[in-house]
Design an enzyme around this catalytic site. Structure first.
Site: not given
Ligand code: SPV
Ligand code: MG
Length: 431
Positions: A43, A75, A89-91, A122, A204
């Protein structure tokens, strides 16, 4: 005497709750439902006190006759059991996504002549302040940090979505969906090295430095409360990794995942297409052990990521590493694969779970995306990370907009698919 039922999902009682109890009391004997931890999480209301403490709290309110546990957000269990004359319940639940729950309750009540009463919500300064304080509490490092371990023990599988900015953090924080009468949300955020680099236009390869990566975490933390799992790449030099562990802990990050590679790291999804070197078991175990030694809190987790399957080594190599890394102190194992189908991941999880019943398993189903969360949980997976989907959906959308504005020499043609500025602003909280 008529029976009146209301369900609470709060850790603090304020004027709004007292008003609901008073309104309920006018109609009969008041039974308060305490939404269970698991239902609360789905939730998007993570509890800051235990279920038992909530029960005691609700019992202490004047006019409350009885408190019961409500396990189902819909519920069904309590209405069947209690058959109340009224549900109060609150609206505020008349709008999506909670509307589906309200409609369902109304239908159930109709079957035996029960009545639904919506009480005006409220919304005064005091109530707003209490809501804000509760959010701030969840955002504090000591609460946020431990929340990942809590989630692992409270939910069948922890669902983690990538975030790389304040805005994407807000999307992960606030997106709640109603599907087939159930609400759902993401439990935590993944600070992906791939996405954190990509959004900066960088490869990366551990080029984006820690200071910059910490800044991303800080931007996200400022506007969210959900726990954070940090992609720590190789962890760098062991002598540096120990400092990273301390910094992440202090910030309130819940876990770092480091991969057993060394030298120039490339993204795993390139697999063997690029040169990547795996660290030896001894080297990587020593790094994990050093990190665990540096760690000061019990909450923080160091998760070892095994690249054997990515590098097309045998299953036994992956398992041998998993055993060794757990022995070195790893708090979890992430197993990665770039296969289109999940068989090798399932095979690993089954074999690992046969020998180790408790060490959390983490998976990143970017390529083997056919497998569902439920299936992963059945094979013993504790955490599923959607590692890059927000970035990959935003990129083509932005690129197409750029192409179309250049093509039409105006922005009219793209306007229909843009989010109105007013809607973007509704996501952003103002003090
Ligand atoms: C990233 O999200 O940088 C990861 C996961 O290392 S992956 O890209 O799948 O290697
Ligand atoms: Mg990574």
């Amino acid at each position: 005497m008529k029976t009146v039922y209301t369900c609470f999902c709060t850790d603090i009682i304020h004027d709004g709750h007292i008003n609901i109890i008073e309104e309920a009391h006018k109609r009969g004997k008041v039974i308060v439902g305490c939404l269970s931890d698991e239902a609360l999480i789905r939730y998007n209301k993570f509890p800051t006190i235990s279920q038992d403490e909530r029960i005691k709290l609700y019992r202490s309110i004047d006019g409350v006759e009885e408190v019961v546990i409500q396990n189902d957000m819909l519920y069904d269990d309590v209405i069947t059991l209690i058959q109340p004359d009224y549900v109060v319940h609150g609206d505020n639940w008349m709008e999506e996504p909670e509307k589906a729950i309200r409609d369902h309750v109304e239908e159930m009540l109709k079957t035996y002549g029960g009545e639904l009463v919506d009480i005006p919500y409220t919304c005064n300064e005091k109530v707003k302040k209490i809501d804000m304080q509760l959010r701030e509490k969840l955002a504090m490092p000591e609460y946020r940090r431990k929340r990942l371990r809590q989630l692992i023990s409270m939910t069948p599988i922890v669902k983690v979505m990538e975030a790389h900015s304040g805005l994407t953090g807000l999307i992960v924080e606030k997106t709640v969906v109603e599907h087939e009468g159930k609400l759902d949300q993401f439990d935590a955020m993944w600070i992906s090295s791939l996405c954190d680099s990509t959004v900066k236009g960088k490869p990366d390869i551990e080029l984006v430095d820690m200071t910059s990566r910490f800044k991303t975490i800080d931007d996200i933390m400022e506007v969210t409360t959900k726990p954070i799992i940090f992609d720590g790449d190789t962890g760098g030099l062991t002598e540096h990794f120990v400092y990273t562990v301390r910094s992440l802990e202090r910030m309130g990050v819940s876990a770092v995942i480091i991969e057993d590679k060394k030298g120039l790291k490339k993204n795993s999804l390139f697999g063997t297409e690029v040169e990547q070197t795996q660290a030896t078991i001894e080297e990587f175990s020593a790094k994990i052990a050093a990190g665990k030694k540096a760690q000061l809190t019990d909450d923080f987790m160091i998760i070892a990521r095994i690249e054997s399957l990515i590098l097309e080594k045998k299953m036994e190599d992956a398992l041998e590493r998993a055993r060794a890394f757990v022995k070195a102190g790893a708090d979890g194992i992430m197993i990665h694969s770039r296969k289109k189908t999940p068989e090798e991941i399932i095979d690993f999880c089954n074999k690992f779970r046969d020998e180790d019943k408790k060490t959390p398993i983490v998976v990143v189903p970017s390529s083997f995306n056919v497998i569902t969360e439920e299936e992963l949980a059945q094979h013993g997976v504790n955490i599923v990370i959607y590692a890059n989907q927000l970035t990959r959906s935003a990129f083509p959308a932005m690129q197409q907009t750029a192409v179309d504005i250049l093509r039409y020499h105006r922005a009219k043609e793209v306007d229909d698919r843009l989010m109105p500025i007013k809607k973007i602003i509704t996501l952003i909280d103002e003090l």
